[in-house]
Design a protein around this motif. Structure first.
Motif, PDB file in Angstrom:
ATOM      1  N   VAL A   1     140.487  -6.396  15.806  1.00 66.89           N
ATOM      2  CA  VAL A   1     139.427  -5.731  15.029  1.00 66.89           C
ATOM      3  C   VAL A   1     138.066  -6.116  15.595  1.00 66.89           C
ATOM      4  CG1 VAL A   1     138.267  -5.666  12.784  1.00 66.89           C
ATOM      5  CG2 VAL A   1     140.751  -5.397  12.910  1.00 66.89           C
ATOM      6  N   ASN A   2     137.876  -7.403  15.889  1.00 62.20           N
ATOM      7  CA  ASN A   2     136.603  -7.860  16.477  1.00 62.20           C
ATOM      8  C   ASN A   2     136.358  -7.218  17.845  1.00 62.20           C
ATOM      9  OD1 ASN A   2     136.036  -9.491  14.283  1.00 62.20           O
ATOM     10  ND2 ASN A   2     136.980 -11.305  15.182  1.00 62.20           N
ATOM     11  N   ILE A   3     137.424  -7.067  18.620  1.00 66.47           N
ATOM     12  CA  ILE A   3     137.298  -6.433  19.939  1.00 66.47           C
ATOM     13  C   ILE A   3     136.944  -4.955  19.787  1.00 66.47           C
ATOM     14  CG2 ILE A   3     138.640  -5.674  21.947  1.00 66.47           C
ATOM     15  CD1 ILE A   3     140.025  -8.458  21.841  1.00 66.47           C
ATOM     16  N   PHE A   4     137.578  -4.266  18.844  1.00 61.97           N
ATOM     17  CA  PHE A   4     137.231  -2.858  18.599  1.00 61.97           C
ATOM     18  C   PHE A   4     135.752  -2.733  18.234  1.00 61.97           C
ATOM     19  CE2 PHE A   4     141.808  -1.822  18.035  1.00 61.97           C
ATOM     20  CZ  PHE A   4     141.846  -0.633  18.740  1.00 61.97           C
ATOM     21  N   MET A   5     135.265  -3.620  17.375  1.00 65.90           N
ATOM     22  CA  MET A   5     133.859  -3.582  16.970  1.00 65.90           C
ATOM     23  C   MET A   5     132.944  -3.864  18.161  1.00 65.90           C
ATOM     24  SD  MET A   5     134.034  -2.717  13.859  1.00 65.90           S
ATOM     25  CE  MET A   5     132.312  -2.868  13.432  1.00 65.90           C
ATOM     26  N   GLU A   6     133.351  -4.797  19.010  1.00 64.84           N
ATOM     27  CA  GLU A   6     132.573  -5.144  20.202  1.00 64.84           C
ATOM     28  C   GLU A   6     132.510  -3.954  21.158  1.00 64.84           C
ATOM     29  OE1 GLU A   6     132.377  -9.205  22.233  1.00 64.84           O
ATOM     30  OE2 GLU A   6     134.108  -8.244  23.195  1.00 64.84           O
ATOM     31  N   ILE A   7     133.644  -3.318  21.383  1.00 61.62           N
ATOM     32  CA  ILE A   7     133.701  -2.161  22.281  1.00 61.62           C
ATOM     33  C   ILE A   7     132.873  -1.007  21.725  1.00 61.62           C
ATOM     34  CG2 ILE A   7     135.277  -0.333  23.103  1.00 61.62           C
ATOM     35  CD1 ILE A   7     137.349  -2.557  23.583  1.00 61.62           C
ATOM     36  N   TYR A   8     132.939  -0.820  20.414  1.00 60.66           N
ATOM     37  CA  TYR A   8     132.159   0.240  19.766  1.00 60.66           C
ATOM     38  C   TYR A   8     130.660   0.019  20.004  1.00 60.66           C
ATOM     39  CZ  TYR A   8     130.126   2.953  15.917  1.00 60.66           C
ATOM     40  OH  TYR A   8     129.363   3.819  15.169  1.00 60.66           O
TER      41      TYR A   8
ATOM     42  N   THR B   1     142.640   6.061  21.597  1.00 55.44           N
ATOM     43  CA  THR B   1     144.072   5.865  21.820  1.00 55.44           C
ATOM     44  C   THR B   1     144.675   4.831  20.874  1.00 55.44           C
ATOM     45  OG1 THR B   1     143.785   6.423  24.157  1.00 55.44           O
ATOM     46  CG2 THR B   1     145.818   5.282  23.558  1.00 55.44           C
ATOM     47  N   TYR B   2     143.998   3.696  20.709  1.00 57.25           N
ATOM     48  CA  TYR B   2     144.597   2.588  19.967  1.00 57.25           C
ATOM     49  C   TYR B   2     144.013   2.369  18.568  1.00 57.25           C
ATOM     50  CZ  TYR B   2     146.538   1.615  24.541  1.00 57.25           C
ATOM     51  OH  TYR B   2     147.188   1.729  25.740  1.00 57.25           O
ATOM     52  N   GLY B   3     142.845   2.962  18.303  1.00 51.76           N
ATOM     53  CA  GLY B   3     142.224   2.791  16.991  1.00 51.76           C
ATOM     54  C   GLY B   3     143.084   3.228  15.818  1.00 51.76           C
ATOM     55  N   PRO B   4     143.776   4.390  15.909  1.00 52.96           N
ATOM     56  CA  PRO B   4     144.578   4.848  14.772  1.00 52.96           C
ATOM     57  C   PRO B   4     145.636   3.841  14.304  1.00 52.96           C
ATOM     58  CG  PRO B   4     144.267   6.651  16.308  1.00 52.96           C
ATOM     59  CD  PRO B   4     143.699   5.409  16.968  1.00 52.96           C
TER      60      PRO B   4
ATOM     61  N   PRO C   1     136.353   0.136  10.219  1.00 59.06           N
ATOM     62  CA  PRO C   1     135.450   1.066   9.521  1.00 59.06           C
ATOM     63  C   PRO C   1     135.626   2.468  10.083  1.00 59.06           C
ATOM     64  CG  PRO C   1     134.255  -0.850  10.389  1.00 59.06           C
ATOM     65  CD  PRO C   1     135.632  -0.900  10.956  1.00 59.06           C
ATOM     66  N   ASP C   2     135.438   3.473   9.234  1.00 63.26           N
ATOM     67  CA  ASP C   2     135.582   4.879   9.660  1.00 63.26           C
ATOM     68  C   ASP C   2     134.674   5.215  10.821  1.00 63.26           C
ATOM     69  OD1 ASP C   2     137.491   5.270   7.749  1.00 63.26           O
ATOM     70  OD2 ASP C   2     136.138   6.167   6.288  1.00 63.26           O
ATOM     71  N   SER C   3     133.479   4.592  10.859  1.00 60.82           N
ATOM     72  CA  SER C   3     132.503   4.904  11.902  1.00 60.82           C
ATOM     73  C   SER C   3     132.998   4.559  13.304  1.00 60.82           C
ATOM     74  CB  SER C   3     131.190   4.166  11.635  1.00 60.82           C
ATOM     75  OG  SER C   3     131.423   2.762  11.609  1.00 60.82           O
ATOM     76  N   VAL C   4     133.955   3.622  13.403  1.00 57.20           N
ATOM     77  CA  VAL C   4     134.444   3.184  14.704  1.00 57.20           C
ATOM     78  C   VAL C   4     135.450   4.167  15.287  1.00 57.20           C
ATOM     79  CG1 VAL C   4     135.784   1.380  15.880  1.00 57.20           C
ATOM     80  CG2 VAL C   4     134.055   0.750  14.196  1.00 57.20           C
TER      81      VAL C   4
END
Length: 201
Positions: free
Chosen positions: A46-53, A185-188, A195-198
Motif C-alpha cells: 500500500v505504501n509503495i502504491f502511494m509512493e508510485i502514485y 495492473t495490480y491496484g485492483p 484510496p479511490d484516487s490512486v
C-alpha cells in the motif's frame, strides 16, 4: 497384567495428547507469523502504491516543464544554426522521486511475501527510476562546470541542453506510463486498501 496394560494405555494417551498440543501450538504460532508477514507485506505494498502514485504526478508535471523548455531552447538552437546567435538562458530540473517505501519493504523483508510478478515489476520500475534520477543529477552537475559555461562553447552547450531535454521528456513519458501501468495492473487486487484516487481506470 491388565493393570500394566491400562497404565501403558494411559501413558500413551497422555503422550499423544502432549504431542498433539505441542503440534497445535506450533501450527497456531506458524499461522500467526504467516498472517503477520502477510499483513506486513500488504502494508508495504500500500505504501509503495502511494509512493508510485505521488512519483507519477511529479514526473508528469516535470514532463510539461521539459516540453516548455524544449520550445525555448529550440529558438536559441535555431538562432545559432542560422548564424544569428541570440542571448540564451538554459535550465534543467529533475524531480525528487521517492523510493523510501520500496527501501523499507526491502529492509524489513516484506518483499519476500510479495507476488513474484509484482516484485519483478517493482524491481524494474525502481531501477529505471534510479537511472532517470542519477542521469538527471549528473547532467545538472555538468551544467555547473566552468567548461559548460564558456561562451565559445555556446552552440555545443545549447545543442547539449536541447538533447538532454528531449531525452528526459521521453524518459519522463516512459516512466509516467510505467507507473500508471503498474497501478492499473495490480491496484485492483488491493482496491479495498487503497484510496479511490490512486486507482487508474
Amino acid at each position: 497384567m491388565e493393570n500394566k496394560k491400562g497404565w501403558i494405555g494411559k501413558l500413551l494417551m497422555e503422550f499423544v495428547s502432549v504431542v498433539f498440543a505441542v503440534l497445535l501450538a506450533l501450527g497456531l504460532n506458524h499461522w500467526r507469523e504467516a498472517n503477520n508477514d502477510q499483513k506486513l507485506a500488504e502494508r508495504a505494498l500500500v505504501n509503495i502504491f502511494m509512493e508510485i502514485y505521488t512519483n507519477q504526478k511529479d514526473v508528469a508535471e516535470e514532463q510539461l516543464t521539459y516540453q516548455e523548455r524544449l520550445e525555448e531552447v529550440k529558438v536559441y538552437k535555431d538562432s545559432y544554426d542560422q548564424d544569428k546567435p541570440m542571448k540564451y538562458s538554459l535550465g534543467f530540473n529533475i524531480p525528487l522521486l521517492s523510493n523510501a517505501a520500496w527501501n523499507v519493504a526491502n529492509s524489513t523483508g516484506a518483499i519476500k511475501d510479495f507476488d513474484q510478478d509484482i516484485l519483478l515489476e517493482l524491481s524494474s520500475l525502481y531501477a529505471f527510476q534510479e537511472m532517470y534520477q542519477k542521469n538527471g543529477i549528473e547532467y545538472m552537475q555538468h551544467m555547473n562546470t566552468v567548461e559548460f559555461k564558456k561562451s565559445e562553447n555556446a552552440k555545443a552547450i545549447i545543442d547539449s541542453n536541447y538533447g538532454q531535454l528531449r531525452t528526459f521528456e521521453n524518459w519522463s513519458q516512459i516512466l509516467s506510463d510505467a507507473y500508471l501501468e503498474f497501478i492499473k495492473t495490480y491496484g485492483p487486487q488491493y482496491q479495498e486498501l487503497l484510496p479511490d484516487s490512486v486507482l487508474v481506470e
